[in-house]
Design a protein around this motif. Structure first.
Motif, PDB file in Angstrom:
ATOM      1  N   THR A 181       0.837  -1.195   0.000  1.00  0.00           N
ATOM      2  CA  THR A 181       0.000   0.000   0.000  1.00  0.00           C
ATOM      3  C   THR A 181       0.879   1.255   0.000  1.00  0.00           C
ATOM      4  OG1 THR A 181      -1.639  -1.224   1.269  1.00  0.00           O
ATOM      5  CG2 THR A 181      -1.912   1.156   1.180  1.00  0.00           C
ATOM      6  N   HIS A 182       1.904   1.219   0.848  1.00  0.00           N
ATOM      7  CA  HIS A 182       2.843   2.352   0.877  1.00  0.00           C
ATOM      8  C   HIS A 182       3.595   2.495  -0.437  1.00  0.00           C
ATOM      9  CE1 HIS A 182       2.904   4.328   4.771  1.00  0.00           C
ATOM     10  NE2 HIS A 182       2.400   3.189   5.232  1.00  0.00           N
ATOM     11  N   LEU A 183       4.011   1.361  -0.954  1.00  0.00           N
ATOM     12  CA  LEU A 183       4.772   1.387  -2.204  1.00  0.00           C
ATOM     13  C   LEU A 183       3.927   1.988  -3.327  1.00  0.00           C
ATOM     14  CD1 LEU A 183       7.446   0.565  -3.527  1.00  0.00           C
ATOM     15  CD2 LEU A 183       6.463  -1.675  -3.991  1.00  0.00           C
ATOM     16  N   GLU A 184       2.656   1.584  -3.347  1.00  0.00           N
ATOM     17  CA  GLU A 184       1.770   2.088  -4.398  1.00  0.00           C
ATOM     18  C   GLU A 184       1.621   3.604  -4.299  1.00  0.00           C
ATOM     19  OE1 GLU A 184      -2.392   1.247  -4.042  1.00  0.00           O
ATOM     20  OE2 GLU A 184      -2.630   0.959  -6.199  1.00  0.00           O
ATOM     21  N   SER A 185       1.430   4.088  -3.067  1.00  0.00           N
ATOM     22  CA  SER A 185       1.235   5.530  -2.937  1.00  0.00           C
ATOM     23  C   SER A 185       2.524   6.293  -3.262  1.00  0.00           C
ATOM     24  CB  SER A 185       0.702   5.880  -1.534  1.00  0.00           C
ATOM     25  OG  SER A 185       1.699   5.662  -0.584  1.00  0.00           O
ATOM     26  N   ARG A 186       3.690   5.735  -2.934  1.00  0.00           N
ATOM     27  CA  ARG A 186       4.956   6.371  -3.298  1.00  0.00           C
ATOM     28  C   ARG A 186       5.121   6.418  -4.817  1.00  0.00           C
ATOM     29  NH1 ARG A 186       9.274   6.481   0.341  1.00  0.00           N
ATOM     30  NH2 ARG A 186      10.337   7.466  -1.391  1.00  0.00           N
ATOM     31  N   LEU A 187       4.731   5.339  -5.489  1.00  0.00           N
ATOM     32  CA  LEU A 187       4.941   5.259  -6.938  1.00  0.00           C
ATOM     33  C   LEU A 187       3.970   6.137  -7.724  1.00  0.00           C
ATOM     34  CD1 LEU A 187       5.631   1.434  -7.327  1.00  0.00           C
ATOM     35  CD2 LEU A 187       7.200   3.253  -7.972  1.00  0.00           C
ATOM     36  N   THR A 188       2.816   6.425  -7.118  1.00  0.00           N
ATOM     37  CA  THR A 188       1.817   7.222  -7.851  1.00  0.00           C
ATOM     38  C   THR A 188       1.851   8.688  -7.440  1.00  0.00           C
ATOM     39  OG1 THR A 188       0.207   6.490  -6.211  1.00  0.00           O
ATOM     40  CG2 THR A 188       0.208   5.348  -8.332  1.00  0.00           C
ATOM     41  N   LYS A 189       2.725   9.015  -6.529  1.00  0.00           N
ATOM     42  CA  LYS A 189       2.804  10.384  -6.041  1.00  0.00           C
ATOM     43  C   LYS A 189       3.206  11.355  -7.147  1.00  0.00           C
ATOM     44  CE  LYS A 189       4.053  10.687  -1.460  1.00  0.00           C
ATOM     45  NZ  LYS A 189       5.144  10.654  -0.500  1.00  0.00           N
TER      46      LYS A 189
END
Lengths: 262, 333
Positions: free
Chosen positions: B325-333
């Motif tokens: 979940t964290h990785l996804e939000s970092r990648l879509t930031k």
């Protein structure tokens, strides 16, 4: 149509681990299953019987505890089960196993023999074709669909690596089935109720009367010289991280990999 | 069979539509390599069965075979189990091969076992390594090694009392040899007439619809196991953001949560992407056999003892869903 299906009981390899000290499989406590390619063969046989009449006989070779698997096949609706079990057969390679199975098959009536393409604990795919040769009947291996049966002729589709070939063959013949051929049915309540009443017929070498020179470890042309464990241990960096830290670490790794490729 | 005058390493040349399969060329190269290790070097004999095979025979010699035995008859154009077995039986009885190698293809794995039963000899399946005895340079006993149980156990098999020593060899394991500039080998026409056994008939060949998911070609694979079965949309989203594909362990395939073409492992596909992220996968050998050759393996699992960590470069002990979940939000930031 009299159909004989060859079935092997195998360890569930998804649960399998290796003793790195001894280089052997840890079988203890590992559940056993019906080999998936063979279960597709059982299902195919039951379907053929439902459409064209006949009898489905299952033949398995293995230790006495294989009987529990055969009971399960009764619950799926097969008509008769034979268990070929004898200490004299222990250590048989595929050649000797096929010799034993074909000798037992020759004691029964059959029009079609079905074997799974390969067992997940050996992956050789050799027993089906070898049995067909010993029975002196044609074989079609790697069957992905059974398309029709008429005029004593079976129409099937054989899977090659990147294409399929539709083929036909008059019975008797032997086919080997892929697990993707069908979806095996569940055990039926009616059959489960009856399964304990059904007998499993045992066959030993007193019945088959095979020479020692063609069975067991001694009668097997191939012998295992040694087994070893492939060393796959890596220098793993194992870290206990918070989700934030972990995400960062993965991003770092991804970037490093990009850089490495540029 | 039993004979003591076994000669030569025989290689079955598999042709389909008059085109030689790559594995057959690989086998010529490997046969030549091991043949040279003997005090009395063995010869490499190729066996070519088909119709109108002149060009193919020349190609086989270009790759360095010492001889090519050719059986050229119209009914042998396409592979047929019974007809090809009849031919090879006669070839074995005539020439007494010491060793006979076949590609581990659908054809090789159909033909070699039938033949081994016919001539009463041993057959080892799907070998990945061949060697002679290093301490006895006069021995022609072949040590054939093959992976078992998904690839992490290796078994070395011998066939010492029966001839020929037969094996099928996994395609792609051995390098394709270079063509020689000056081929020395000769063509031997095998002129015995074989009658056509047509009990099995080909109706038609059907090209298969191409697998739309080609995870074998993916550069990045985000792979899901039991531990993330409740957050599969997250896995799919991440794979998509990273320009990769979704992989899966067998458990989720069996449960019908992910389609079969995504399965990695012994009964699925072998993959070697640059990055393989194993999420909530415990790492049974059934699975690791299909992904351990990946360039970089990241594993996320809550179980510190999970075997997946043994094949990983980076192991993260954490809840995969939270990390992703964290990785996804970092990648879509």
């Amino acid at each position: 149509m009299n159909i004989i299906v060859l079935v092997k009981q195998v360890p569930d390899t998804t649960e399998m681990n290796i003793d790195k000290e001894t280089g052997t499989l840890i079988r203890k406590g590992v559940p056993t299953i019906v080999n998936p390619d063979d279960l597709a063969g059982v299902e195919a046989a039951l379907n053929l019987k439902e459409s064209h009449g006949g009898k489905v006989t299952v033949l398995s070779m293995g230790p006495p505890q294989t009987a529990s698997m055969l009971k399960e096949l009764y619950a799926r609706g097969v008509d008769e089960c034979f268990l070929i079990s004898d200490r004299a057969f222990a250590g048989s390679d595929t050649w000797a196993t096929s010799k034993i199975l074909s000798t037992a098959i020759n004691m029964l009536d059959y029009d079609l023999v079905i074997a799974g393409r390969q067992a997940i604990d050996g992956d050789t795919a050799q027993v089906g074709p070898q049995v067909a040769e010993f029975l002196n009947i044609p074989q079609i291996s790697y069957i992905e669909s059974i398309d029709d049966y008429k005029d004593n002729t079976l129409f099937v589709s054989k899977a090659y690596e990147t294409y399929s070939v539709k083929m036909k063959c008059k019975l008797p013949c032997l086919i080997t089935t892929l697990s993707g051929l069908n979806t095996p049915r569940y055990m039926h309540a009616k059959h489960i109720f009856n399964m304990d009443a059904k007998e499993i017929s045992m066959l030993t070498n007193e019945d088959l009367k095979l020479e020692k020179s063609v069975i067991g470890l001694k009668g097997s042309p191939t012998k295992v010289f040694k087994t070893s464990v492939k060393d796959v241990q890596k220098d793993t960096v194992k870290l206990r991280l918070s989700p934030e830290e972990a995400a960062q670490k993965i991003l770092d790794t991804l970037q490093k990999e990009d850089g490495g490729q540029a | 069979m039993k004979y003591t005058d076994g000669k030569d390493i025989f290689v079955f040349i598999e042709q389909r539509d008059n085109s030689i399969q790559p594995v057959s060329i690989e086998l010529i190269g490997e046969a030549k390599r091991i043949a040279k290790t003997r005090n009395t070097p063995l010869q490499v004999t190729a066996v070519l069965i088909g119709d109108d095979t002149d060009d193919l025979a020349k190609e086989v010699l270009d790759y360095g075979a010492n001889k090519v035995v050719v059986v050229d008859q119209s009914h042998l154009k396409n592979y047929d189990t019974l007809n090809y077995t009849n031919v090879l039986e006669q070839i074995i009885k005539t020439y007494h091969p010491e060793i006979f190698l076949f590609g581990g293809t659908v054809i090789g794995r159909d033909l070699a076992p039938r033949l081994s039963a016919r001539v009463f000899t041993g057959l080892t399946a799907d070998a990945t390594h061949l060697a002679f005895d290093e301490d006895d340079l006069d021995s022609n006993l072949l040590y054939v090694t093959r992976p078992a149980f998904g690839g992490n156990l290796l078994a070395t098999i011998l066939c010492s009392d029966h001839k020929p020593q037969m094996s099928t060899i996994r395609p792609g394991v051995f390098d394709k040899p270079e063509k020689t500039d000056n081929p020395q080998g000769k063509v031997i026409a095998f002129n015995e007439h074989f009658s056509n056994d047509n009990r099995v008939e080909i109706i038609e060949k059907v090209e298969r619809k191409v697998d739309m998911v080609a995870i074998e070609n993916a550069n990045i694979i985000v792979s899901a196991g039991r531990g993330v079965k409740h957050c599969l949309p997250l896995i799919k989203s991440l794979a998509s953001i990273m320009g990769g594909e979704v992989g899966s362990s067998r458990a989720l395939i069996d449960e019908g949560l992910i389609d079969k073409p995504h399965q990695v492992g012994q009964t699925g596909k072998n993959v070697k992407p640059s990055i393989y992220i194993a999420c909530g996968i415990s790492g049974a050998i059934q699975h690791t056999a299909g992904m351990e050759k990946s360039n970089r393996i990241i594993a996320i699992n809550t179980d510190e003892q999970a075997p997946i960590f043994n094949v990983s470069d980076l192991g993260i002990i954490a809840d995969a869903k939270a990390v992703l979940t964290h990785l996804e939000s970092r990648l879509t930031k």
